[in-house]
Design a protein around this motif. Sequence first.
Motif, PDB file in Angstrom:
ATOM      1  N   THR A  33       2.076   2.132 -50.050  1.00 24.45           N
ATOM      2  CA  THR A  33       3.146   3.080 -49.766  1.00 24.45           C
ATOM      3  C   THR A  33       4.504   2.390 -49.841  1.00 24.45           C
ATOM      4  N   ARG A  34       5.541   3.206 -49.894  1.00 29.50           N
ATOM      5  CA  ARG A  34       6.909   2.683 -49.925  1.00 29.50           C
ATOM      6  C   ARG A  34       7.226   1.937 -48.625  1.00 29.50           C
ATOM      7  N   ASP A  35       6.819   2.504 -47.500  1.00 30.91           N
ATOM      8  CA  ASP A  35       7.049   1.840 -46.214  1.00 30.91           C
ATOM      9  C   ASP A  35       6.289   0.521 -46.122  1.00 30.91           C
ATOM     10  N   ARG A  61       5.586  -1.465 -48.662  1.00 31.31           N
ATOM     11  CA  ARG A  61       6.320  -2.444 -49.473  1.00 31.31           C
ATOM     12  C   ARG A  61       7.569  -2.927 -48.749  1.00 31.31           C
ATOM     13  N   ILE A  62       8.271  -2.018 -48.088  1.00 29.89           N
ATOM     14  CA  ILE A  62       9.465  -2.412 -47.327  1.00 29.89           C
ATOM     15  C   ILE A  62       9.086  -3.375 -46.209  1.00 29.89           C
ATOM     16  N   ALA A  63       8.000  -3.083 -45.498  1.00 26.94           N
ATOM     17  CA  ALA A  63       7.578  -3.941 -44.395  1.00 26.94           C
ATOM     18  C   ALA A  63       7.193  -5.328 -44.897  1.00 26.94           C
ATOM     19  N   TRP A  77       7.411  -1.994 -36.026  1.00 31.60           N
ATOM     20  CA  TRP A  77       7.792  -0.858 -36.863  1.00 31.60           C
ATOM     21  C   TRP A  77       6.651  -0.455 -37.791  1.00 31.60           C
ATOM     22  N   ALA A  78       6.015  -1.458 -38.419  1.00 26.67           N
ATOM     23  CA  ALA A  78       4.899  -1.174 -39.331  1.00 26.67           C
ATOM     24  C   ALA A  78       3.723  -0.574 -38.569  1.00 26.67           C
ATOM     25  N   ARG A  88       4.397   3.045 -37.793  1.00 28.71           N
ATOM     26  CA  ARG A  88       4.306   3.873 -38.992  1.00 28.71           C
ATOM     27  C   ARG A  88       2.857   4.066 -39.454  1.00 28.71           C
ATOM     28  N   LEU A 100       0.904   1.614 -40.819  1.00 31.46           N
ATOM     29  CA  LEU A 100       0.668   0.900 -42.068  1.00 31.46           C
ATOM     30  C   LEU A 100      -0.431  -0.116 -41.941  1.00 31.46           C
TER      31      LEU A 100
END
Length: 77
Positions: A15-17, A19-21, A71-72, A75, A77
């Motif tokens: 997911t985009r999140d 990859r950001i994490a 945060w991850a 979410r 993740l």
Amino acid sequence: MSRPDPPRSHLWPRTRDGRIAVIAFVLLFMLAMPPVTHSVLNRIEPTFLGLPFLYVALFAVYSVLIGVLIWAYRRGL
């Protein structure tokens, strides 16, 4: 006949999140590694509350790393 897609690897974020994490964690973790700590953060002066700058900077970096993990987790993740 169509071929089935090969199974996706669990090593790459999907997911985009995710990859950001991963990118945020790796970049922040690089701040705690020796090239940065020895050249940029290794300062005896100034001190913060009597602590050398290196200790305060590493505490900040590690705190942000823990924040990325929380945060991850929140979410999912």
